[in-house]
Motif scaffolding. Structure first.
Motif, mmCIF file in Angstrom:
data_model
loop_
_atom_site.group_PDB
_atom_site.id
_atom_site.type_symbol
_atom_site.label_atom_id
_atom_site.label_comp_id
_atom_site.label_asym_id
_atom_site.label_seq_id
_atom_site.Cartn_x
_atom_site.Cartn_y
_atom_site.Cartn_z
ATOM 1 N N VAL A 101 0.739 -1.502 -0.080
ATOM 2 C CA VAL A 101 -0.211 -0.258 0.305
ATOM 3 C C VAL A 101 0.958 1.369 0.111
ATOM 4 O O VAL A 101 0.535 2.128 -0.989
ATOM 5 C CB VAL A 101 -1.074 -0.085 1.327
ATOM 6 C CG1 VAL A 101 -2.044 1.483 1.308
ATOM 7 C CG2 VAL A 101 -1.897 -0.525 1.166
ATOM 8 N N HIS A 102 1.990 1.233 1.127
ATOM 9 C CA HIS A 102 2.941 2.847 0.936
ATOM 10 C C HIS A 102 3.383 2.243 -0.928
ATOM 11 O O HIS A 102 3.514 3.665 -0.886
ATOM 12 C CB HIS A 102 3.803 2.239 1.543
ATOM 13 C CG HIS A 102 3.722 2.032 3.135
ATOM 14 N ND1 HIS A 102 4.031 2.646 4.588
ATOM 15 C CD2 HIS A 102 1.925 2.367 3.876
ATOM 16 C CE1 HIS A 102 3.423 2.335 5.478
ATOM 17 N NE2 HIS A 102 2.609 2.733 4.719
ATOM 18 N N SER A 103 4.174 1.659 -1.293
ATOM 19 C CA SER A 103 4.592 2.050 -2.555
ATOM 20 C C SER A 103 3.317 2.298 -3.109
ATOM 21 O O SER A 103 3.577 3.492 -4.539
ATOM 22 C CB SER A 103 5.163 0.372 -3.130
ATOM 23 O OG SER A 103 5.430 0.247 -4.544
ATOM 24 N N SER A 104 2.255 2.094 -3.651
ATOM 25 C CA SER A 104 1.437 2.407 -4.449
ATOM 26 C C SER A 104 0.816 3.805 -4.222
ATOM 27 O O SER A 104 0.858 4.242 -4.949
ATOM 28 C CB SER A 104 0.165 1.651 -4.166
ATOM 29 O OG SER A 104 0.039 0.064 -4.690
ATOM 30 N N TRP A 105 0.687 3.950 -2.657
ATOM 31 C CA TRP A 105 0.794 5.318 -2.313
ATOM 32 C C TRP A 105 1.900 6.517 -3.192
ATOM 33 O O TRP A 105 1.422 7.642 -3.600
ATOM 34 C CB TRP A 105 0.305 5.770 -0.882
ATOM 35 C CG TRP A 105 -0.216 7.113 -0.887
ATOM 36 C CD1 TRP A 105 -0.436 8.514 -1.061
ATOM 37 C CD2 TRP A 105 -1.838 6.659 -0.034
ATOM 38 N NE1 TRP A 105 -1.488 8.967 -0.432
ATOM 39 C CE2 TRP A 105 -2.389 7.998 -0.151
ATOM 40 C CE3 TRP A 105 -2.051 5.969 0.892
ATOM 41 C CZ2 TRP A 105 -3.328 8.452 1.500
ATOM 42 C CZ3 TRP A 105 -3.872 5.857 1.672
ATOM 43 C CH2 TRP A 105 -4.702 7.581 1.138
ATOM 44 N N MET A 106 2.494 5.883 -2.721
ATOM 45 C CA MET A 106 3.665 6.351 -3.185
ATOM 46 C C MET A 106 3.830 7.115 -4.728
ATOM 47 O O MET A 106 4.222 8.221 -5.607
ATOM 48 C CB MET A 106 5.263 6.438 -2.975
ATOM 49 C CG MET A 106 5.268 6.220 -1.119
ATOM 50 S SD MET A 106 5.812 7.844 0.028
ATOM 51 C CE MET A 106 7.324 7.739 -0.929
ATOM 52 N N HIS A 107 3.864 6.191 -5.226
ATOM 53 C CA HIS A 107 4.049 5.317 -6.718
ATOM 54 C C HIS A 107 2.958 7.234 -7.208
ATOM 55 O O HIS A 107 2.871 7.856 -8.164
ATOM 56 C CB HIS A 107 3.478 4.923 -7.249
ATOM 57 C CG HIS A 107 3.399 4.750 -9.239
ATOM 58 N ND1 HIS A 107 4.747 4.817 -9.470
ATOM 59 C CD2 HIS A 107 2.705 3.573 -9.845
ATOM 60 C CE1 HIS A 107 4.531 4.320 -11.002
ATOM 61 N NE2 HIS A 107 2.845 4.396 -11.105
ATOM 62 N N LEU A 108 1.413 6.642 -6.998
ATOM 63 C CA LEU A 108 0.701 7.754 -7.109
ATOM 64 C C LEU A 108 0.735 9.117 -7.012
ATOM 65 O O LEU A 108 0.482 10.091 -8.223
ATOM 66 C CB LEU A 108 0.056 7.004 -6.371
ATOM 67 C CG LEU A 108 -1.929 8.423 -6.595
ATOM 68 C CD1 LEU A 108 -2.490 7.861 -7.968
ATOM 69 C CD2 LEU A 108 -3.345 7.503 -5.919
ATOM 70 N N ASN A 109 1.294 9.473 -5.649
ATOM 71 C CA ASN A 109 1.686 10.915 -5.256
ATOM 72 C C ASN A 109 2.994 11.891 -6.758
ATOM 73 O O ASN A 109 3.316 12.754 -7.146
ATOM 74 C CB ASN A 109 1.938 10.749 -4.225
ATOM 75 C CG ASN A 109 1.302 11.031 -2.979
ATOM 76 O OD1 ASN A 109 0.633 12.409 -2.872
ATOM 77 N ND2 ASN A 109 0.546 9.799 -2.705
ATOM 78 N N ASP A 110 3.835 10.523 -6.956
ATOM 79 C CA ASP A 110 4.665 10.945 -7.871
ATOM 80 C C ASP A 110 3.491 11.339 -9.042
ATOM 81 O O ASP A 110 4.482 11.591 -10.075
ATOM 82 C CB ASP A 110 5.633 9.854 -8.430
ATOM 83 C CG ASP A 110 6.588 9.477 -7.046
ATOM 84 O OD1 ASP A 110 6.989 10.570 -5.845
ATOM 85 O OD2 ASP A 110 7.150 8.512 -6.534
ATOM 86 N N LEU A 111 3.028 10.603 -10.288
ATOM 87 C CA LEU A 111 2.414 10.238 -10.774
ATOM 88 C C LEU A 111 1.612 12.033 -10.487
ATOM 89 O O LEU A 111 1.680 13.130 -11.853
ATOM 90 C CB LEU A 111 1.745 9.342 -11.196
ATOM 91 C CG LEU A 111 1.536 8.433 -11.361
ATOM 92 C CD1 LEU A 111 0.847 7.069 -11.527
ATOM 93 C CD2 LEU A 111 3.189 7.947 -12.508
ATOM 94 N N MET A 112 1.414 12.212 -9.349
ATOM 95 C CA MET A 112 0.712 13.255 -9.788
ATOM 96 C C MET A 112 1.123 14.828 -9.581
ATOM 97 O O MET A 112 0.885 16.101 -9.738
ATOM 98 C CB MET A 112 -0.315 13.577 -8.270
ATOM 99 C CG MET A 112 -1.602 11.998 -7.799
ATOM 100 S SD MET A 112 -2.657 11.814 -6.105
ATOM 101 C CE MET A 112 -2.406 13.763 -6.024
#
Length: 801
Positions: free
Chosen positions: A399-410
């Motif tokens: 979940v941490h990895s997905s959240w960090m990836h999403l914020n990088d995309l944002m």
């Protein structure tokens, strides 16, 4: 005789009937129209009756007062203008009657103006309500199939809508005049605002519905999928607005302008309402005080272009729930594909609507961002939050990895969309800041502070894991890059303007911490509001820094510097921690002073902690050095001057032939070793403070340990003391050209001991005079010992013969 011909109805009545009964089908609406007219007539009759009652009451009161005043004036005239002392009525007229009469006339005039304003506003509001009713009635007749037909129904309806906008504008002008000249008529203004708001609540949805119908008839929204899209070959999507013929373009332009005009007049109403309420402190800071702020949430006409696209885009989004990068790519592509046509077609219309400073490109980008924010909020973030809250701590890495990836995309998406929006016309400054918040995909956190806390916790957890791995490396704490010189090598110059990690001789882990913290801060700057940035940084960045600073403190405390003899390993580790603290302190001070980062004083507590940490452990090192020196030289300092009592002073050796006292050699060697290593390990600023403090401490220790007045210094004893003092000074001479300045008590003592016998006796006699003692010491350059100390030193001097 033929009956009289009926008189034709007035032109206004014919116009009213023509507007409401254009075809036989309109007869079905007759009961509703009759009921509306009946209610309006009843309200008007009620208003007229109230006004007639008010006027009758005011007239009666005015007539009574007028008759009384006329009677008083007649008495005054008959008496020749003089006022008899017993004529109380005339005195009343002169002192009370005339001012009261003036006030009454003013009150009646105010009532007349109020009645006129009420009647005028009643007519204006009634006109607006009639027009609104006409628009609603015509909507039932106008089907989608006839939107682009050759009939004049669409043009007629747009004309009626503009007529309604003009009616609202006329009402606003009158309300603005009243609120400026008669602010006490707030009840009247509020009553009119209430009726206009109810009408606009019907008018705006109807206007938007008509605008949507026109867009649908024009073929909007376009299809987002094509054979090339299915094969992952993205071709540019054609804009139906760019394919309109001249007739349809004219219809669309009129509809666009009418909707902009309606939003513009609504903006004027909000500005006027907030300016009226500006006297109230709670409302004076309203964001709508500036008219441009009324467009914070977008331009209605452009938002309605975005809404139909949403459902078609979400069809593709659902297939990419595990690959959000495709979602962002599609939104960016569609936004960019329509950018030029939006600017070419809509920007001239915005200018024609006199919406000065508003950019079609920016509103288009804002609308697309808001659309994506809504989808992320409903689908992506909600799933992430559910997973985060439902899983155990040890299972949250995915979940941490997905959240960090999403914020990088944002973050990347925000920057690209901002570039698209900034390619428009020059924006008004007051509007730019507000729209920049709407342009940020990170506005998803605005309404979900708990999500912001989760993101901060994810950032903190990721940074802590990286720091833990970094600290486990031995090389991260090594200062080997600063220790390439041999211990016996001495640098003759110091660098005091420190900036880089190498300048501070800080370990590599400190630079890793600074870079990680800077990365966290930069990611937090994507948040559109300062308060959100501060909340994020306090939860993630500040906590991360504090964790590392406590590690530095724990490493120093584990050394127990004040309870053991200093070893090389202790000096190395303590210096390493102090250098890291000083480097981090300098970086935090720069961040606090740089407005480009955050508001000042964010790191005040952390800077205070680092200053205290460095100071405390420098003091512990200094205390350990002094205690070690004292332990090794205690016997020596206790025996200084005692050898002179043995009578072996018959032969005095000069300084060149006299060595350092044997009992003093060990302490000097240890001191040389400690200062040399500290100079190598410690940053130059702290080393400067440290060696000076050590020198001053040794000076005071040696001076206070000599039993002045009880021992006798002959020539050889004085020479020996000078040799030992020079040996001590030689340790500090590589760091300073005049180390004597940091051993002031020993320097003053040697000056007194080396004085000639006559001078010493003369000075000793002068020191007995309290009034001259301090002055005579200052004249001889003795600034640190006082008269009592100087007298004891002089009495300890033994002259031969």
């Amino acid at each position: 005789m033929s009956p009289p011909r009926p008189r034709p109805p007035p032109a206004s009545l014919r116009g009213f009937l023509d507007a409401h009964f254009t075809c036989p089908d309109d007869l079905a609406a007759t009961p509703a129209l009759a009921e509306l007219l009946r209610r309006e007539c009843a309200e008007l009759e009620s208003s007229v009756r109230r006004l007639e009652a008010q006027l009758a009451s005011a007239s009666a009161s005015w007539l009574a007062r007028s008759a009384e005043a006329r009677s008083d004036l007649r008495r005054l005239k008959s008496s020749g203008g003089g006022v008899d002392a017993e004529d109380e009525g005339a005195e009343t007229v002169r002192n009370v009657g005339l001012p009261a009469l003036v006030r009454e006339i003013q009150r009646i005039d105010t009532i007349r103006h109020y009645a006129e304003a009420t009647l005028q506003l009643e007519a204006l509001v009634g006109n607006l309500e009639d027009v609104t009713f006409s628009i609603v009635r015509q909507t039932s007749k106008l089907g989608l199939s006839s939107i682009l037909g050759k009939s004049n129904e669409t043009e007629c309806k747009q004309g009626i809508l503009l007529h309604a906008v003009n009616a609202v504008r006329d009402i606003e002008q009158e309300l603005l005049r009243i609120s400026t000249s008669r602010p006490q008529w707030i009840s009247l203004i509020m009553a009119v605002d209430s009726r206009v708001d109810k009408t606009l609540a019907i008018l705006r949805p109807q206007a938007i519905t008509d605008y949507r119908a026109l867009l649908a008839a024009l073929g909007w929204p376009p299809s987002l999928s094509s054979p090339e899209t299915e094969k992952d070959k993205y071709s540019q999507v054609l804009n139906p607005l760019a394919l309109m013929n001249e007739e349809n373009r004219e219809k669309y332009s009129q509809s666009f302008l009418a909707l902009c005009a309606l939003q513009h007049v609504q903006a004027n109403r909000e500005v006027r309402q907030c300016r009226t309420a500006a006297a109230t402190p709670a409302l004076s800071g309203s964001k709508y005080f500036d008219k441009t702020a009324c467009f914070d949430n977008g331009l209605w006409a452009i938002d309605e272009l975005v809404c139909p696209i949403t459902s078609r885009m979400e069809y593709h989004f659902t297939k990419w729930s595990d690959q959000p990068e495709f979602i962002f790519a599609l939104v960016y592509k569609i936004t960019k594909d329509f950018m030029d046509s939006v600017d070419d077609i809509l920007q001239p219309l915005i200018d024609q609507a006199r919406l000065v400073g508003l950019s079609a490109k920016e509103f288009w980008v804002t609308g697309m961002v808001k659309m994506l924010v809504g989808y992320l909020e409903r689908q992506i973030f909600l799933a992430l939050v559910t997973s985060y809250q439902g899983q155990a701590t040890i299972d949250k890495s995915e979940v941490h990895s997905s959240w960090m990836h999403l914020n990088d995309l944002m973050i990347t998406f925000d920057k690209r969309m901002q570039l698209l929006a900034d390619s428009g016309i020059q924006k008004i400054a007051s509007l730019s800041e507000v729209l920049s918040r709407s342009l940020s995909i990170f506005s998803v956190y605005s309404e979900h502070s708990d999500w912001l806390q989760i993101w901060a916790a994810v950032e903190l957890s990721s940074a802590q894991d990286k720091l833990k791995s970094e600290m486990e490396k031995e090389t991260s704490w090594s200062s080997s890059d600063n220790l390439h010189d041999q211990l016996g090598h001495r640098e003759n110059s110091f660098k005091f303007l420190l900036s880089t990690r190498e300048d501070y001789k800080a370990p590599p882990v400190s630079e890793f911490v600074v870079k990680t913290a800077l990365s966290m801060m930069e990611r937090g700057r994507a948040l559109p509001e300062k308060e959100m940035q501060l909340q994020y940084n306090r939860t993630s960045l500040i906590q991360f820094l504090n964790d590392f600073f406590h590690v530095l403190r724990d490493r120093c405390e584990a050394l127990q510097l004040s309870n053991m003899a200093l070893e090389d390993q202790s000096l190395t580790k303590a210096s390493c921690a102090i250098n890291a603290a000083r480097y981090c302190e300098n970086v935090l001070r720069e961040w606090d002073e740089d407005p480009a980062f955050l508001d000042g004083s964010l790191f005040t507590d952390e800077i205070t902690f680092l200053v205290k940490l460095g100071t405390n452990y420098l003091e512990q090192i200094m205390s350990a050095i002094l205690l070690e020196f004292e332990d090794l030289s205690w016997e020596y300092v206790q025996n200084i001057g005692l050898r002179e009592q043995s009578g072996l002073d018959h032969e005095t050796l000069d300084e060149e032939n006299l060595g350092v006292s044997p009992g003093f050699v060990a302490s000097l060697d240890v001191l040389t070793d400690r200062t040399g290593k500290l100079k190598l390990y410690l940053n130059s600023k702290d080393f400067l403070d440290l060696w000076r403090s050590v020198a001053e401490g040794l000076d005071y220790f040696i001076f206070s340990s000599i039993r002045w007045g009880e021992v006798s210094f002959a020539g050889q004893g004085v020479t020996q003391l000078r040799v030992d003092t020079k040996a001590l000074l030689s340790i500090f001479r590589p760091f300073c050209s005049r180390p004597e300045a940091f051993l002031p008590f020993l320097s003053d003592s040697l000056r007194l001991l080396t004085m000639e016998k006559e001078d010493a006796q003369c000075l000793l006699e002068m020191l007995t005079d309290d009034a001259k003692s301090d002055n005579c010491l200052r004249q001889r350059g003795l600034h640190h010992v006082n008269a009592s100390q100087a007298a004891k030193i002089l009495r300890s001097r033994k002259f031969g013969g």
